[in-house]
Design an enzyme around this catalytic site. Structure first.
Site, PDB file in Angstrom:
ATOM      1  N   ARG A   1      -7.515 103.970  56.898  1.00  0.00           N
ATOM      2  CA  ARG A   1      -7.101 104.447  58.232  1.00  0.00           C
ATOM      3  C   ARG A   1      -6.459 105.611  58.231  1.00  0.00           C
ATOM      4  O   ARG A   1      -5.635 106.203  59.227  1.00  0.00           O
ATOM      5  CB  ARG A   1      -6.691 102.859  58.904  1.00  0.00           C
ATOM      6  CG  ARG A   1      -6.863 101.993  59.068  1.00  0.00           C
ATOM      7  CD  ARG A   1      -8.220 102.243  60.196  1.00  0.00           C
ATOM      8  NE  ARG A   1      -8.967 100.841  60.234  1.00  0.00           N
ATOM      9  CZ  ARG A   1      -8.739  99.485  61.248  1.00  0.00           C
ATOM     10  NH1 ARG A   1      -7.541  99.915  62.133  1.00  0.00           N
ATOM     11  NH2 ARG A   1      -9.364  98.600  60.890  1.00  0.00           N
TER      12      ARG A   1
ATOM     13  N   ARG B   1      -5.517 106.190  64.891  1.00  0.00           N
ATOM     14  CA  ARG B   1      -4.161 106.828  66.397  1.00  0.00           C
ATOM     15  C   ARG B   1      -3.114 107.734  66.119  1.00  0.00           C
ATOM     16  O   ARG B   1      -2.881 107.761  66.921  1.00  0.00           O
ATOM     17  CB  ARG B   1      -4.555 105.435  66.968  1.00  0.00           C
ATOM     18  CG  ARG B   1      -6.312 105.528  67.831  1.00  0.00           C
ATOM     19  CD  ARG B   1      -5.866 103.696  68.809  1.00  0.00           C
ATOM     20  NE  ARG B   1      -5.238 102.936  67.409  1.00  0.00           N
ATOM     21  CZ  ARG B   1      -5.809 101.684  67.326  1.00  0.00           C
ATOM     22  NH1 ARG B   1      -5.661 100.841  68.411  1.00  0.00           N
ATOM     23  NH2 ARG B   1      -5.761 100.835  66.152  1.00  0.00           N
TER      24      ARG B   1
ATOM     25  N   ARG C   1     -11.548 110.357  70.539  1.00  0.00           N
ATOM     26  CA  ARG C   1     -11.415 109.648  70.357  1.00  0.00           C
ATOM     27  C   ARG C   1     -11.638 109.895  72.132  1.00  0.00           C
ATOM     28  O   ARG C   1     -12.897 108.902  73.371  1.00  0.00           O
ATOM     29  CB  ARG C   1     -10.854 108.627  70.136  1.00  0.00           C
ATOM     30  CG  ARG C   1     -11.036 107.531  70.748  1.00  0.00           C
ATOM     31  CD  ARG C   1      -9.874 106.856  70.175  1.00  0.00           C
ATOM     32  NE  ARG C   1      -9.869 105.028  70.341  1.00  0.00           N
ATOM     33  CZ  ARG C   1     -10.574 104.978  70.937  1.00  0.00           C
ATOM     34  NH1 ARG C   1      -9.542 105.412  72.785  1.00  0.00           N
ATOM     35  NH2 ARG C   1     -10.861 102.900  71.625  1.00  0.00           N
TER      36      ARG C   1
ATOM     37  N   ASP D   1     -16.724 101.937  61.634  1.00  0.00           N
ATOM     38  CA  ASP D   1     -15.696 100.384  60.953  1.00  0.00           C
ATOM     39  C   ASP D   1     -16.872  99.420  60.368  1.00  0.00           C
ATOM     40  O   ASP D   1     -18.404  99.372  60.282  1.00  0.00           O
ATOM     41  CB  ASP D   1     -16.128 100.405  62.682  1.00  0.00           C
ATOM     42  CG  ASP D   1     -14.890  99.049  63.070  1.00  0.00           C
ATOM     43  OD1 ASP D   1     -13.248  98.979  62.676  1.00  0.00           O
ATOM     44  OD2 ASP D   1     -15.034  97.608  62.615  1.00  0.00           O
TER      45      ASP D   1
ATOM     46  N   TYR E   1     -15.610  87.254  61.618  1.00  0.00           N
ATOM     47  CA  TYR E   1     -15.999  87.905  62.798  1.00  0.00           C
ATOM     48  C   TYR E   1     -17.195  87.322  63.403  1.00  0.00           C
ATOM     49  O   TYR E   1     -17.098  87.755  64.657  1.00  0.00           O
ATOM     50  CB  TYR E   1     -15.713  89.742  62.600  1.00  0.00           C
ATOM     51  CG  TYR E   1     -14.524  90.422  62.992  1.00  0.00           C
ATOM     52  CD1 TYR E   1     -13.843  90.181  63.635  1.00  0.00           C
ATOM     53  CD2 TYR E   1     -13.587  90.560  61.816  1.00  0.00           C
ATOM     54  CE1 TYR E   1     -12.052  91.228  62.879  1.00  0.00           C
ATOM     55  CE2 TYR E   1     -13.282  91.297  61.330  1.00  0.00           C
ATOM     56  CZ  TYR E   1     -11.700  91.546  61.717  1.00  0.00           C
ATOM     57  OH  TYR E   1     -10.605  91.941  61.577  1.00  0.00           O
TER      58      TYR E   1
HETATM   59  O1  CP3 Z   1      -9.715 104.330  57.011  1.00  0.00           O
HETATM   60  C1  CP3 Z   1     -10.422 105.218  57.647  1.00  0.00           C
HETATM   61  O2  CP3 Z   1      -9.736 105.829  58.433  1.00  0.00           O
HETATM   62  C2  CP3 Z   1     -12.077 104.516  58.047  1.00  0.00           C
HETATM   63  C3  CP3 Z   1     -12.511 103.913  59.251  1.00  0.00           C
HETATM   64  C4  CP3 Z   1     -12.430 102.403  59.281  1.00  0.00           C
HETATM   65  C5  CP3 Z   1     -12.029 102.108  60.657  1.00  0.00           C
HETATM   66  N1  CP3 Z   1     -11.894 100.998  60.382  1.00  0.00           N
HETATM   67  C6  CP3 Z   1     -11.951 103.138  61.565  1.00  0.00           C
HETATM   68  C7  CP3 Z   1     -11.651 102.399  62.865  1.00  0.00           C
HETATM   69  C8  CP3 Z   1     -12.374 101.953  58.172  1.00  0.00           C
HETATM   70  C9  CP3 Z   1     -12.128 101.857  56.870  1.00  0.00           C
HETATM   71  C10 CP3 Z   1     -12.540 101.133  58.795  1.00  0.00           C
HETATM   72  C11 CP3 Z   1     -12.923  99.266  58.465  1.00  0.00           C
HETATM   73  C12 CP3 Z   1     -12.168  98.027  58.895  1.00  0.00           C
HETATM   74  N2  CP3 Z   1     -12.684  97.254  60.254  1.00  0.00           N
HETATM   75  C13 CP3 Z   1     -11.615  96.531  58.791  1.00  0.00           C
HETATM   76  C14 CP3 Z   1     -11.449  96.168  57.353  1.00  0.00           C
HETATM   77  C15 CP3 Z   1      -9.761  96.791  56.942  1.00  0.00           C
HETATM   78  C16 CP3 Z   1      -9.312  96.366  57.544  1.00  0.00           C
HETATM   79  O3  CP3 Z   1      -8.017  97.272  58.249  1.00  0.00           O
HETATM   80  O4  CP3 Z   1      -8.737  94.766  56.497  1.00  0.00           O
HETATM   81  C17 CP3 Z   1     -11.856  95.958  59.810  1.00  0.00           C
HETATM   82  C18 CP3 Z   1     -11.241  94.109  59.918  1.00  0.00           C
HETATM   83  C19 CP3 Z   1     -12.090  96.141  60.662  1.00  0.00           C
HETATM   84  C20 CP3 Z   1     -12.107  95.937  62.299  1.00  0.00           C
HETATM   85  C21 CP3 Z   1     -11.521  96.784  63.096  1.00  0.00           C
HETATM   86  N3  CP3 Z   1     -11.416  98.128  63.853  1.00  0.00           N
HETATM   87  C22 CP3 Z   1     -10.151  96.380  63.669  1.00  0.00           C
HETATM   88  C23 CP3 Z   1      -9.484  94.506  63.847  1.00  0.00           C
HETATM   89  C24 CP3 Z   1      -9.732  96.794  64.645  1.00  0.00           C
HETATM   90  C25 CP3 Z   1      -9.059  97.305  65.584  1.00  0.00           C
HETATM   91  C26 CP3 Z   1      -7.670  97.135  65.151  1.00  0.00           C
HETATM   92  C27 CP3 Z   1      -7.090  98.518  65.662  1.00  0.00           C
HETATM   93  O5  CP3 Z   1      -5.768  98.942  65.234  1.00  0.00           O
HETATM   94  O6  CP3 Z   1      -6.558  98.244  67.263  1.00  0.00           O
HETATM   95  C28 CP3 Z   1     -11.108  98.566  64.247  1.00  0.00           C
HETATM   96  C29 CP3 Z   1     -11.081  99.445  65.275  1.00  0.00           C
HETATM   97  C30 CP3 Z   1     -10.880 100.297  64.492  1.00  0.00           C
HETATM   98  N4  CP3 Z   1     -11.259 100.357  63.483  1.00  0.00           N
HETATM   99  C31 CP3 Z   1     -10.062 101.739  64.619  1.00  0.00           C
HETATM  100  C32 CP3 Z   1     -10.413 102.854  63.600  1.00  0.00           C
HETATM  101  C33 CP3 Z   1      -9.807 104.141  63.380  1.00  0.00           C
HETATM  102  C34 CP3 Z   1      -8.727 101.742  65.535  1.00  0.00           C
HETATM  103  C35 CP3 Z   1     -10.107 102.276  67.600  1.00  0.00           C
HETATM  104  C36 CP3 Z   1      -9.639 102.548  67.859  1.00  0.00           C
HETATM  105  O7  CP3 Z   1      -9.617 104.504  68.255  1.00  0.00           O
HETATM  106  O8  CP3 Z   1      -8.965 102.834  69.312  1.00  0.00           O
END
Ligand code: CP3
Length: 352
Positions: free
Chosen positions: A26, A30, A39, A76, A153
């Site tokens: 990540r 944010r 964003r 994602d 999911y």
């Molecule tokens: O790592 C990186 O910088 C690359 C981008 C990346 C994102 N999601 C961006 C993201 C990667 C590799 C993921 C993988 C991902 N997504 C996983 C596996 C890794 C982990 O964290 O366990 C999972 C389970 C997801 C599903 C997902 N996407 C969830 C549960 C959420 C919400 C969580 C939150 O923090 O709000 C997301 C959203 C998400 N994916 C964000 C980002 C930067 C936040 C969204 C936003 O900007 O509002």
């Protein structure tokens, strides 16, 4: 392809490097004001993923600001189920929600086939644009979710506390769950291979929810499909070996099993002991991790001391990629991330 900074790839391929490479799960997110600005421009998270220009912008932000040793594709894991027709949305503060989760056997058996350049072309466009924009500075990591984690999911419809739908199905109709996981593994193989053909230098498979399972179930419903994916991946492209990393959150009890499925590296969460992991599997696979993301809630001085503890835990020699034990939290001060990256760059050469 050769990179100006190749210590990440060299470490994965077990070649000598002068320092420990560092990237962060990540890393585009944010906690960065410039991410929040992009964003806001995109309107919502899915628009950000679907715009190759904006996805490129946010992928490069942490590279430009901190000098990480690898970039990770901004996207994602849930793009695949979205492309299969489950209709993904991200509501502010609620995380991912599928408008059409899988609720019946018929829906599971009739999932839509996805085309990599049709439904998921926007991901491949982003990969191509990021690779071009990186201009060989550092390698780009591609990624996917594991079939088990994607299925959690898809069946629950959102993040859940106990994941009772999928865990119930695992016992009540294992054949149906296997059919779903097998189909997902096939799509993930195509998805990661398309990313490789478009320019990613390594791939990571995220198994965020594999740690919910008993050992037997982990092997049968999670690791088995990760292994199927690894068997189906392109191993060499353009005369470059394409290494793979697997990461199971809460997977520390099954390190030997994870080391035996053909991945080049195993990612460790912060609950797992790095020196124990090295003694157990460090000769077989590279280890990635595993600083507690909560360390970054402190201050630069403490961060530096904690980085040193992780480097000490792994000890002298190659085969370690510095990372957090899971994704960074949204509210972290970027100065603490800078302290982490600087500390790895300054302290790690002494271990090589
Ligand atoms: O790592 C990186 O910088 C690359 C981008 C990346 C994102 N999601 C961006 C993201 C990667 C590799 C993921 C993988 C991902 N997504 C996983 C596996 C890794 C982990 O964290 O366990 C999972 C389970 C997801 C599903 C997902 N996407 C969830 C549960 C959420 C919400 C969580 C939150 O923090 O709000 C997301 C959203 C998400 N994916 C964000 C980002 C930067 C936040 C969204 C936003 O900007 O509002």
């Amino acid at each position: 392809m050769s990179y100006k900074n190749d210590c990440f790839i060299k470490t994965l391929l077990r070649e000598q490097t002068y320092k420990t490479p560092c990237w962060m799960m990540r890393q585009a997110g944010r906690y960065l004001p410039e991410y929040r600005a992009t964003r806001a421009k995109a309107g919502n998270f899915m628009n950000l993923c679907m715009s190759p220009e904006l996805a490129t912008e946010v992928t490069l932000q942490p590279i430009d600001r901190f000098g990480f040793d690898a970039a990770i594709l901004f996207s994602d894991i849930l793009t695949i189920p979205d492309a299969m027709g489950l209709d993904l949305t991200f509501e502010e503060g609620k995380g991912p929600i599928f408008r059409k989760p899988l609720t019946t056997e018929e829906e599971i058996r009739n999932l839509r086939k996805v085309g990599m350049e049709e439904e998921l072309g926007y991901v491949m466009d982003a990969v191509r644009m990021i690779v071009k924009e990186l201009d060989n500075r550092v390698p780009l990591i591609g990624f996917s979710g594991s079939p088990w984690t994607l299925a959690t999911y898809m069946l629950e419809g959102s993040t859940s506390k106990e994941y009772t739908k999928i865990r119930g199905l695992m016992y009540s109709n294992p054949a149906l769950l296997h059919a779903l996981l097998d189909q997902l593994a096939d799509v993930v193989i195509e998805y990661l291979n398309a990313q490789i053909v478009n320019g990613v230098a390594a791939v990571q498979i995220f198994d965020t929810w594999g740690g919910l399972l008993s050992k037997e179930c982990y092997k049968e419903f999670s690791l088995r499909y990760t292994q199927k994916i690894l068997n189906g991946l392109i191993k060499n492209y353009n005369n470059q070996e394409i290494p793979s990393i697997i990461f199971t959150k809460n997977g520390g009890a099954w390190l030997s099993e994870q080391a035996n499925v053909g991945a080049n590296a195993v990612g460790l969460d912060w609950m797992t002991d790095l020196d124990h992991a090295r003694a157990l599997i460090g000769n077989k696979v590279v280890l990635q991790g595993n600083m507690d993301p909560a360390v970054l809630l402190s201050n630069p001085e403490i961060v530096r001391a904690e980085v040193k503890k992780v480097l000490d835990k792994f000890g002298v020699g190659g085969g370690h990629i510095f990372n957090l034990g899971h994704g960074i939290f949204p509210g972290i001060d970027p100065e603490n991330v800078k302290a982490m990256v600087d500390a790895v760059r300054e302290l790690s050469p002494a271990y090589h």
